[in-house]
Design an enzyme around this catalytic site. Structure first.
Site, PDB file in Angstrom:
ATOM      1  N   GLN A   1      16.500 -29.914 -43.238  1.00 60.64           N
ATOM      2  CA  GLN A   1      15.506 -30.244 -41.665  1.00 60.64           C
ATOM      3  C   GLN A   1      14.616 -31.976 -41.224  1.00 60.64           C
ATOM      4  O   GLN A   1      14.133 -31.515 -40.544  1.00 60.64           O
ATOM      5  CB  GLN A   1      14.700 -28.691 -42.139  1.00 60.64           C
TER       6      GLN A   1
ATOM      7  N   THR B   1       6.312 -36.464 -40.821  1.00 57.88           N
ATOM      8  CA  THR B   1       7.842 -35.674 -41.548  1.00 57.88           C
ATOM      9  C   THR B   1       9.255 -36.584 -40.504  1.00 57.88           C
ATOM     10  O   THR B   1       9.861 -37.229 -40.789  1.00 57.88           O
ATOM     11  CB  THR B   1       7.821 -35.142 -41.622  1.00 57.88           C
ATOM     12  N   ILE B   2       9.167 -36.730 -39.313  1.00 58.23           N
ATOM     13  CA  ILE B   2       9.972 -36.522 -37.733  1.00 58.23           C
ATOM     14  C   ILE B   2      10.200 -37.861 -38.214  1.00 58.23           C
ATOM     15  O   ILE B   2      10.688 -39.006 -37.735  1.00 58.23           O
ATOM     16  CB  ILE B   2      10.142 -35.677 -37.060  1.00 58.23           C
TER      17      ILE B   2
ATOM     18  N   GLY C   1       8.983 -27.998 -31.583  1.00 60.52           N
ATOM     19  CA  GLY C   1       7.951 -27.549 -32.315  1.00 60.52           C
ATOM     20  C   GLY C   1       7.308 -26.588 -30.675  1.00 60.52           C
ATOM     21  O   GLY C   1       6.860 -25.924 -30.634  1.00 60.52           O
TER      22      GLY C   1
ATOM     23  N   HIS D   1      17.944 -25.883 -45.795  1.00 59.05           N
ATOM     24  CA  HIS D   1      18.529 -24.239 -45.193  1.00 59.05           C
ATOM     25  C   HIS D   1      19.587 -24.248 -45.248  1.00 59.05           C
ATOM     26  O   HIS D   1      20.322 -25.779 -44.890  1.00 59.05           O
ATOM     27  CB  HIS D   1      17.536 -24.363 -43.285  1.00 59.05           C
TER      28      HIS D   1
ATOM     29  N   HIS E   1      15.362 -18.385 -33.457  1.00 58.80           N
ATOM     30  CA  HIS E   1      16.949 -19.697 -33.683  1.00 58.80           C
ATOM     31  C   HIS E   1      17.820 -19.523 -32.732  1.00 58.80           C
ATOM     32  O   HIS E   1      18.773 -20.063 -31.696  1.00 58.80           O
ATOM     33  CB  HIS E   1      17.159 -19.671 -35.207  1.00 58.80           C
ATOM     34  N   GLY E   2      18.310 -18.200 -32.453  1.00 59.99           N
ATOM     35  CA  GLY E   2      19.819 -18.509 -31.543  1.00 59.99           C
ATOM     36  C   GLY E   2      19.012 -18.209 -30.157  1.00 59.99           C
ATOM     37  O   GLY E   2      19.653 -18.867 -29.563  1.00 59.99           O
TER      38      GLY E   2
ATOM     39  N   SER F   1      15.118 -28.163 -32.429  1.00 60.07           N
ATOM     40  CA  SER F   1      14.752 -28.077 -33.791  1.00 60.07           C
ATOM     41  C   SER F   1      15.698 -28.393 -34.793  1.00 60.07           C
ATOM     42  O   SER F   1      16.633 -28.338 -34.457  1.00 60.07           O
ATOM     43  CB  SER F   1      14.493 -26.797 -34.587  1.00 60.07           C
ATOM     44  N   CYS F   2      15.429 -28.359 -36.228  1.00 59.67           N
ATOM     45  CA  CYS F   2      16.546 -28.893 -37.166  1.00 59.67           C
ATOM     46  C   CYS F   2      17.924 -28.287 -36.824  1.00 59.67           C
ATOM     47  O   CYS F   2      19.280 -27.666 -37.222  1.00 59.67           O
ATOM     48  CB  CYS F   2      15.396 -29.187 -38.423  1.00 59.67           C
ATOM     49  N   ASN F   3      16.857 -26.546 -37.145  1.00 61.35           N
ATOM     50  CA  ASN F   3      18.160 -25.436 -37.181  1.00 61.35           C
ATOM     51  C   ASN F   3      19.107 -25.203 -36.028  1.00 61.35           C
ATOM     52  O   ASN F   3      20.751 -25.406 -36.051  1.00 61.35           O
ATOM     53  CB  ASN F   3      17.143 -23.983 -37.663  1.00 61.35           C
TER      54      ASN F   3
HETATM   55  P1  NAD Z   1       4.009 -33.796 -39.336  1.00 63.98           P
HETATM   56  O1  NAD Z   1       2.996 -33.176 -39.925  1.00 63.98           O
HETATM   57  O2  NAD Z   1       5.099 -34.111 -40.202  1.00 63.98           O
HETATM   58  O3  NAD Z   1       3.809 -34.764 -38.648  1.00 63.98           O
HETATM   59  C1  NAD Z   1       2.952 -34.816 -37.451  1.00 63.98           C
HETATM   60  C2  NAD Z   1       2.402 -36.370 -37.680  1.00 63.98           C
HETATM   61  O4  NAD Z   1       1.117 -35.847 -36.125  1.00 63.98           O
HETATM   62  C3  NAD Z   1       1.538 -36.805 -38.797  1.00 63.98           C
HETATM   63  O5  NAD Z   1       1.860 -37.783 -39.006  1.00 63.98           O
HETATM   64  C4  NAD Z   1       0.266 -35.946 -38.093  1.00 63.98           C
HETATM   65  O6  NAD Z   1      -1.229 -37.187 -38.581  1.00 63.98           O
HETATM   66  C5  NAD Z   1       0.295 -36.715 -36.096  1.00 63.98           C
HETATM   67  N1  NAD Z   1      -0.443 -36.083 -35.416  1.00 63.98           N
HETATM   68  C6  NAD Z   1      -1.547 -34.901 -35.906  1.00 63.98           C
HETATM   69  N2  NAD Z   1      -2.408 -35.038 -33.996  1.00 63.98           N
HETATM   70  C7  NAD Z   1      -2.355 -35.605 -33.719  1.00 63.98           C
HETATM   71  C8  NAD Z   1      -2.003 -35.857 -32.530  1.00 63.98           C
HETATM   72  N3  NAD Z   1      -3.462 -35.235 -31.776  1.00 63.98           N
HETATM   73  N4  NAD Z   1      -2.281 -37.339 -32.377  1.00 63.98           N
HETATM   74  C9  NAD Z   1      -0.868 -37.957 -32.449  1.00 63.98           C
HETATM   75  N5  NAD Z   1      -0.632 -37.862 -33.699  1.00 63.98           N
HETATM   76  C10 NAD Z   1      -1.181 -36.654 -34.058  1.00 63.98           C
HETATM   77  O7  NAD Z   1       5.108 -32.582 -38.391  1.00 63.98           O
HETATM   78  P2  NAD Z   1       7.072 -32.817 -38.207  1.00 63.98           P
HETATM   79  O8  NAD Z   1       7.365 -32.188 -39.459  1.00 63.98           O
HETATM   80  O9  NAD Z   1       6.819 -33.991 -38.489  1.00 63.98           O
HETATM   81  O10 NAD Z   1       7.188 -32.364 -37.002  1.00 63.98           O
HETATM   82  C11 NAD Z   1       6.515 -33.237 -35.762  1.00 63.98           C
HETATM   83  C12 NAD Z   1       7.921 -31.928 -34.838  1.00 63.98           C
HETATM   84  O11 NAD Z   1       9.175 -32.157 -35.399  1.00 63.98           O
HETATM   85  C13 NAD Z   1       7.307 -30.732 -34.757  1.00 63.98           C
HETATM   86  O12 NAD Z   1       7.459 -30.213 -33.052  1.00 63.98           O
HETATM   87  C14 NAD Z   1       7.920 -30.035 -35.796  1.00 63.98           C
HETATM   88  O13 NAD Z   1       8.306 -28.799 -34.836  1.00 63.98           O
HETATM   89  C15 NAD Z   1       9.656 -30.447 -35.364  1.00 63.98           C
HETATM   90  N6  NAD Z   1      10.553 -30.561 -36.221  1.00 63.98           N
HETATM   91  C16 NAD Z   1       9.950 -30.782 -37.565  1.00 63.98           C
HETATM   92  C17 NAD Z   1      11.081 -30.598 -38.377  1.00 63.98           C
HETATM   93  C18 NAD Z   1      10.335 -30.669 -40.059  1.00 63.98           C
HETATM   94  O14 NAD Z   1      10.896 -29.561 -41.146  1.00 63.98           O
HETATM   95  N7  NAD Z   1       9.911 -31.448 -40.031  1.00 63.98           N
HETATM   96  C19 NAD Z   1      12.395 -30.746 -38.449  1.00 63.98           C
HETATM   97  C20 NAD Z   1      12.323 -30.406 -36.642  1.00 63.98           C
HETATM   98  C21 NAD Z   1      11.302 -30.360 -36.481  1.00 63.98           C
END
Ligand code: NAD
Length: 337
Positions: free
Chosen positions: A301, A13-14, A111, A220, A194-195, A140-142
């Protein structure tokens, strides 16, 4: 000046949004991204001409799936100046050691714990603190959403204390594993993280938060109550938010009554993946009563942290001052301010 060579570890996603945003910057080069499994996203990345790097033990799986890989994750680590690590939380320690050994810089996401890097990043609140460092963490997003408005309020009026209630999306739109589907789930471990995470950047701030998971995937909403150290009017706060970078004022009078219309607005703006990088504050939902300010803001997010990752790269590589980088990133991503 040579372009900054950027890799993205974890094309989820990110990660995929950071990869797109990097490729839109004229001072950066997207060297490649990593994917662990031969999924549809691996296929769309390769089809888009992005070099794909995979774990050494999975190369054969990708070959069998007919997906062309450019090398292993270790190969990519050896080719970049900086890796944006967007793997799921908790892989940080392992990858940090690899980046350290290769002598490259690394940006982690929300994360991971603040302790992993010792410095966390938000473009509005503390661009300078990641200047030249080897490792940083985009919160994080929040937390990003809260910092965009709270850091300005604190600078301008000095915050006495802040209480935040977050109505959280249950899952991202592409995720069908997570719930709840038809329930509201309070986070009973209080106060929520979050806080506390805001304090990783503004340690002096008196802030607490609560959160409720809600059966929606869009965004959110944060309901914010702030006691200010100075008497101000609702109009003054409105003016402050109007000028704030990456804060977009929306109004229920224009028909934006919910996160559904905020997302519709993002689609109308023609943004990449229909993203809303800005934090959306309801202008008609801002109210000052005595010394207390009330407002609502919506956080997309999946995308609000994307411009921050781009600015964090520039701060860590000492390539540009904060206001210049924010303006450059905004222009490239089509953010108005
Ligand atoms: P996600 O699950 O959508 O994507 C994670 C990616 O990492 C996937 O493509 C997965 O295949 C890959 N992956 C898994 N294990 C791996 C490894 N050992 N080596 C390399 N790649 C690997 O997760 P996300 O939502 O994009 O979240 C990623 C980070 O961003 C986290 O720290 C999360 O907390 C943070 N984040 C997420 C959001 C959200 O809302 N989705 C918002 C802000 C921050």
């Amino acid at each position: 000046m040579a372009k900054i060579k950027v890799g993205v570890n974890g094309y989820g996603t990110i990660g995929k949004r950071v990869a797109t945003a990097v490729s839109m910057q004229d001072d950066m080069e997207l060297v490649g991204v990593t994917k662990t499994r031969p999924s549809f996203e691996a296929k769309t990345a390769v089809a888009a001409g992005i070099a794909l790097y995979v774990p050494a033990e999975n190369v054969e799986k990708f070959d069998k799936a007919g997906i062309k890989v450019a090398g292993t994750i270790d190969d990519l680590i050896g080719k970049v100046d900086i890796m944006v690590d967007a793997t799921p939380g908790d892989f940080g320690e392992e990858y940090k050691a690899k980046y350290q050994a290769a002598g490259i810089k690394g940006i982690f996401q929300g994360g991971e714990e603040h302790g992993l890097t010792g410095v966390s990043f938000n473009s509005t609140a503390n661009y300078k603190e990641s200047w030249g460092v080897q490792f940083s963490r985009v919160v994080s997003c929040n937390t990003t959403g809260l910092l965009r408005t709270l850091s300005l309020l604190d600078k301008e009026y000095k915050i006495e204390n802040a209480y935040v209630t977050i109505v959280r999306r249950a899952a991202d739109p592409g995720d069908s594993k997570t719930g709840p589907v038809n329930a509201l789930e309070p986070s009973v471990s209080l106060p929520t993280h979050h806080g506390l995470d805001v304090k990783s950047i503004m340690p002096w701030l008196d802030i607490t938060s609560m959160a409720i998971k809600c059966s929606t995937t869009l965004m959110h909403i944060q309901a914010v109550v702030v006691k200010l150290g100075k008497e101000v009017t609702t109009e003054e706060v409105l003016d402050l938010f109007k000028k704030a970078p990456r804060v977009r004022l929306v109004s229920s009078k224009d028909g934006i009554k919910s996160t559904a219309q905020v997302m519709e607005l993002a689609r109308e703006l023609g943004r990449s993946r229909s993203d809303m990088y800005e934090i959306c504050v309801w202008s008609d939902g801002i109210k000052v009563v005595g010394d207390t300010l009330y407002y609502y803001q919506a956080v997309h997010q999946e995308s609000d942290v994307i411009p921050e990752n781009i600015d964090c790269i520039r701060s860590m590589c000492k390539s540009m001052e904060g206001p210049e980088s924010v303006a450059k990133t905004n222009k490239a991503l089509g953010i108005d301010h």
